[in-house]
Design a protein around this motif. Sequence first.
Motif, PDB file in Angstrom:
ATOM      1  N   ILE A  98       0.839  -1.203   0.000  1.00 19.97           N
ATOM      2  CA  ILE A  98       0.000   0.000   0.000  1.00 19.97           C
ATOM      3  C   ILE A  98       0.873   1.252   0.000  1.00 19.97           C
ATOM      4  O   ILE A  98       0.595   2.228  -0.711  1.00 19.97           O
ATOM      5  CB  ILE A  98      -0.945  -0.020   1.220  1.00 19.97           C
ATOM      6  CG1 ILE A  98      -1.950  -1.170   1.091  1.00 19.97           C
ATOM      7  CG2 ILE A  98      -1.674   1.315   1.363  1.00 19.97           C
ATOM      8  CD1 ILE A  98      -2.772  -1.427   2.336  1.00 19.97           C
ATOM      9  N   SER A  99       1.935   1.236   0.793  1.00 19.75           N
ATOM     10  CA  SER A  99       2.847   2.386   0.847  1.00 19.75           C
ATOM     11  C   SER A  99       3.484   2.648  -0.510  1.00 19.75           C
ATOM     12  O   SER A  99       3.579   3.798  -0.958  1.00 19.75           O
ATOM     13  CB  SER A  99       3.942   2.132   1.889  1.00 19.75           C
ATOM     14  OG  SER A  99       4.877   3.185   1.905  1.00 19.75           O
ATOM     15  N   THR A 100       3.890   1.602  -1.185  1.00 18.12           N
ATOM     16  CA  THR A 100       4.537   1.753  -2.491  1.00 18.12           C
ATOM     17  C   THR A 100       3.566   2.332  -3.515  1.00 18.12           C
ATOM     18  O   THR A 100       3.957   3.133  -4.374  1.00 18.12           O
ATOM     19  CB  THR A 100       5.076   0.400  -2.976  1.00 18.12           C
ATOM     20  OG1 THR A 100       6.005  -0.102  -2.006  1.00 18.12           O
ATOM     21  CG2 THR A 100       5.793   0.533  -4.312  1.00 18.12           C
ATOM     22  N   GLN A 101       2.298   1.974  -3.403  1.00 16.78           N
ATOM     23  CA  GLN A 101       1.292   2.504  -4.319  1.00 16.78           C
ATOM     24  C   GLN A 101       1.150   4.022  -4.177  1.00 16.78           C
ATOM     25  O   GLN A 101       0.919   4.722  -5.166  1.00 16.78           O
ATOM     26  CB  GLN A 101      -0.056   1.836  -4.060  1.00 16.78           C
ATOM     27  CG  GLN A 101      -0.128   0.385  -4.513  1.00 16.78           C
ATOM     28  CD  GLN A 101      -1.432  -0.280  -4.120  1.00 16.78           C
ATOM     29  OE1 GLN A 101      -2.234   0.289  -3.366  1.00 16.78           O
ATOM     30  NE2 GLN A 101      -1.661  -1.488  -4.613  1.00 16.78           N
ATOM     31  N   TRP A 102       1.296   4.519  -2.940  1.00 16.61           N
ATOM     32  CA  TRP A 102       1.063   5.944  -2.690  1.00 16.61           C
ATOM     33  C   TRP A 102       2.329   6.781  -2.666  1.00 16.61           C
ATOM     34  O   TRP A 102       2.300   7.964  -3.002  1.00 16.61           O
ATOM     35  CB  TRP A 102       0.301   6.118  -1.370  1.00 16.61           C
ATOM     36  CG  TRP A 102      -1.137   5.765  -1.517  1.00 16.61           C
ATOM     37  CD1 TRP A 102      -1.752   4.599  -1.132  1.00 16.61           C
ATOM     38  CD2 TRP A 102      -2.152   6.551  -2.136  1.00 16.61           C
ATOM     39  NE1 TRP A 102      -3.081   4.612  -1.470  1.00 16.61           N
ATOM     40  CE2 TRP A 102      -3.344   5.814  -2.100  1.00 16.61           C
ATOM     41  CE3 TRP A 102      -2.170   7.807  -2.723  1.00 16.61           C
ATOM     42  CZ2 TRP A 102      -4.550   6.291  -2.619  1.00 16.61           C
ATOM     43  CZ3 TRP A 102      -3.364   8.302  -3.235  1.00 16.61           C
ATOM     44  CH2 TRP A 102      -4.533   7.542  -3.187  1.00 16.61           C
ATOM     45  N   PHE A 103       3.434   6.210  -2.235  1.00 21.18           N
ATOM     46  CA  PHE A 103       4.659   6.989  -2.067  1.00 21.18           C
ATOM     47  C   PHE A 103       5.814   6.525  -2.955  1.00 21.18           C
ATOM     48  O   PHE A 103       6.882   7.138  -2.948  1.00 21.18           O
ATOM     49  CB  PHE A 103       5.100   6.956  -0.601  1.00 21.18           C
ATOM     50  CG  PHE A 103       4.083   7.491   0.361  1.00 21.18           C
ATOM     51  CD1 PHE A 103       3.766   8.840   0.386  1.00 21.18           C
ATOM     52  CD2 PHE A 103       3.412   6.647   1.228  1.00 21.18           C
ATOM     53  CE1 PHE A 103       2.821   9.345   1.271  1.00 21.18           C
ATOM     54  CE2 PHE A 103       2.462   7.122   2.098  1.00 21.18           C
ATOM     55  CZ  PHE A 103       2.156   8.484   2.126  1.00 21.18           C
ATOM     56  N   GLY A 104       5.618   5.440  -3.679  1.00 16.57           N
ATOM     57  CA  GLY A 104       6.666   4.944  -4.543  1.00 16.57           C
ATOM     58  C   GLY A 104       7.695   4.102  -3.829  1.00 16.57           C
ATOM     59  O   GLY A 104       8.632   3.577  -4.448  1.00 16.57           O
ATOM     60  N   LYS A 105       7.541   3.949  -2.511  1.00 16.43           N
ATOM     61  CA  LYS A 105       8.459   3.117  -1.731  1.00 16.43           C
ATOM     62  C   LYS A 105       7.808   2.783  -0.396  1.00 16.43           C
ATOM     63  O   LYS A 105       6.779   3.369  -0.022  1.00 16.43           O
ATOM     64  CB  LYS A 105       9.794   3.806  -1.497  1.00 16.43           C
ATOM     65  CG  LYS A 105       9.691   5.120  -0.721  1.00 16.43           C
ATOM     66  CD  LYS A 105      11.081   5.742  -0.530  1.00 16.43           C
ATOM     67  CE  LYS A 105      10.990   7.048   0.264  1.00 16.43           C
ATOM     68  NZ  LYS A 105      12.323   7.638   0.491  1.00 16.43           N
ATOM     69  N   ASP A 106       8.401   1.836   0.312  1.00 18.65           N
ATOM     70  CA  ASP A 106       7.881   1.440   1.611  1.00 18.65           C
ATOM     71  C   ASP A 106       8.414   2.394   2.680  1.00 18.65           C
ATOM     72  O   ASP A 106       9.610   2.397   2.984  1.00 18.65           O
ATOM     73  CB  ASP A 106       8.298   0.004   1.936  1.00 18.65           C
ATOM     74  CG  ASP A 106       7.769  -0.464   3.282  1.00 18.65           C
ATOM     75  OD1 ASP A 106       6.893   0.212   3.855  1.00 18.65           O
ATOM     76  OD2 ASP A 106       8.252  -1.521   3.761  1.00 18.65           O
ATOM     77  N   ILE A 107       7.539   3.224   3.238  1.00 21.82           N
ATOM     78  CA  ILE A 107       7.954   4.144   4.295  1.00 21.82           C
ATOM     79  C   ILE A 107       7.302   3.817   5.627  1.00 21.82           C
ATOM     80  O   ILE A 107       7.373   4.580   6.586  1.00 21.82           O
ATOM     81  CB  ILE A 107       7.649   5.613   3.914  1.00 21.82           C
ATOM     82  CG1 ILE A 107       6.145   5.843   3.767  1.00 21.82           C
ATOM     83  CG2 ILE A 107       8.394   6.016   2.648  1.00 21.82           C
ATOM     84  CD1 ILE A 107       5.786   7.320   3.591  1.00 21.82           C
ATOM     85  N   VAL A 108       6.636   2.652   5.696  1.00 18.10           N
ATOM     86  CA  VAL A 108       5.970   2.236   6.931  1.00 18.10           C
ATOM     87  C   VAL A 108       7.013   1.824   7.953  1.00 18.10           C
ATOM     88  O   VAL A 108       7.962   1.115   7.629  1.00 18.10           O
ATOM     89  CB  VAL A 108       4.992   1.073   6.661  1.00 18.10           C
ATOM     90  CG1 VAL A 108       4.396   0.542   7.967  1.00 18.10           C
ATOM     91  CG2 VAL A 108       3.891   1.521   5.712  1.00 18.10           C
ATOM     92  N   LYS A 109       6.836   2.261   9.203  1.00 17.83           N
ATOM     93  CA  LYS A 109       7.770   1.914  10.278  1.00 17.83           C
ATOM     94  C   LYS A 109       7.612   0.437  10.668  1.00 17.83           C
ATOM     95  O   LYS A 109       6.513  -0.063  10.736  1.00 17.83           O
ATOM     96  CB  LYS A 109       7.515   2.781  11.514  1.00 17.83           C
ATOM     97  CG  LYS A 109       7.985   4.214  11.367  1.00 17.83           C
ATOM     98  CD  LYS A 109       7.653   5.035  12.606  1.00 17.83           C
ATOM     99  CE  LYS A 109       8.388   4.553  13.834  1.00 17.83           C
ATOM    100  NZ  LYS A 109       9.789   4.925  13.855  1.00 17.83           N
TER     101      LYS A 109
END
Length: 265
Positions: free
Chosen positions: A254-265
């Motif tokens: 989901i993070s990659t879909q919105w931010f282009g990368k995984d930014i979840v802690k």
Amino acid sequence: MKASRTLLAAALVSTLLIAACGKREEAPAAAAPAPAAPTKIVVGLDDNFPPMGFRDEKGVLVGFDIDLAREAAKRLGADVEFKPIDWNAKEAELSGKRVDVLWNGLTITEPRKEKIAFTAPYLENRQIVVVAASSPIKSKADLAGKVVGVQEGSSAVEAIEKDAAGKSLKQLKKFGDNVTALMDLAAGRLDALVVDEVVGRYYTAKKPGEYAVLDEHFGTEEYGVGVRKDDAALLGKLQQAMDGMKKDGAAARISTQWFGKDIVK
């Protein structure tokens, strides 16, 4: 004499029998039933807070937090309803049970922790300073005597007020949402806007060359999901769902879909 002994022995036996009958074992206390899984979760949000939660061109609610909440609810076997609220009154909406959860880029702060129970942080954020590309403002010190915008009820208000640079402003102008604040910045009615980085970067990327982001910021913070302090059962289930989403890669997707990368802690 023998009869007396016989009577005494009989009396002792009777006494023991009576005592044994009186000492009945108490039934073990029944274990408290496990809290029932929620069948519906009402999520309170600011529906003008992209990319966390906002309406697309068709008026449909979309966003990073929207997708996370939908996935968590699915794992809990619950329906989810998204309810736009006045973000400045979010604590009252939660305590008044008009919503069950606050899930919309909600910053974890000490004052909020007095009224809200939070999940573990799932995202790191900063309060950045956005100015017009042609602005002479290059640092927080340059904000002295300037009009700075901020969303009312956001953690940016607290971040500015506790920073030395915030005390030198001409005015801290509060807006109902960041979209209106950005319009005032573009029109020259604001000198700068302090906003969550995930929101500010989203907007500035859509209009390259129109805005600039200062290197300095007003602090790093963390996002969490908020529930009522007496709703420990829901908090635990949400945390379990989110832990599972991180472990199996759903949150990263989901993070990659919105931010282009995984930014979840």
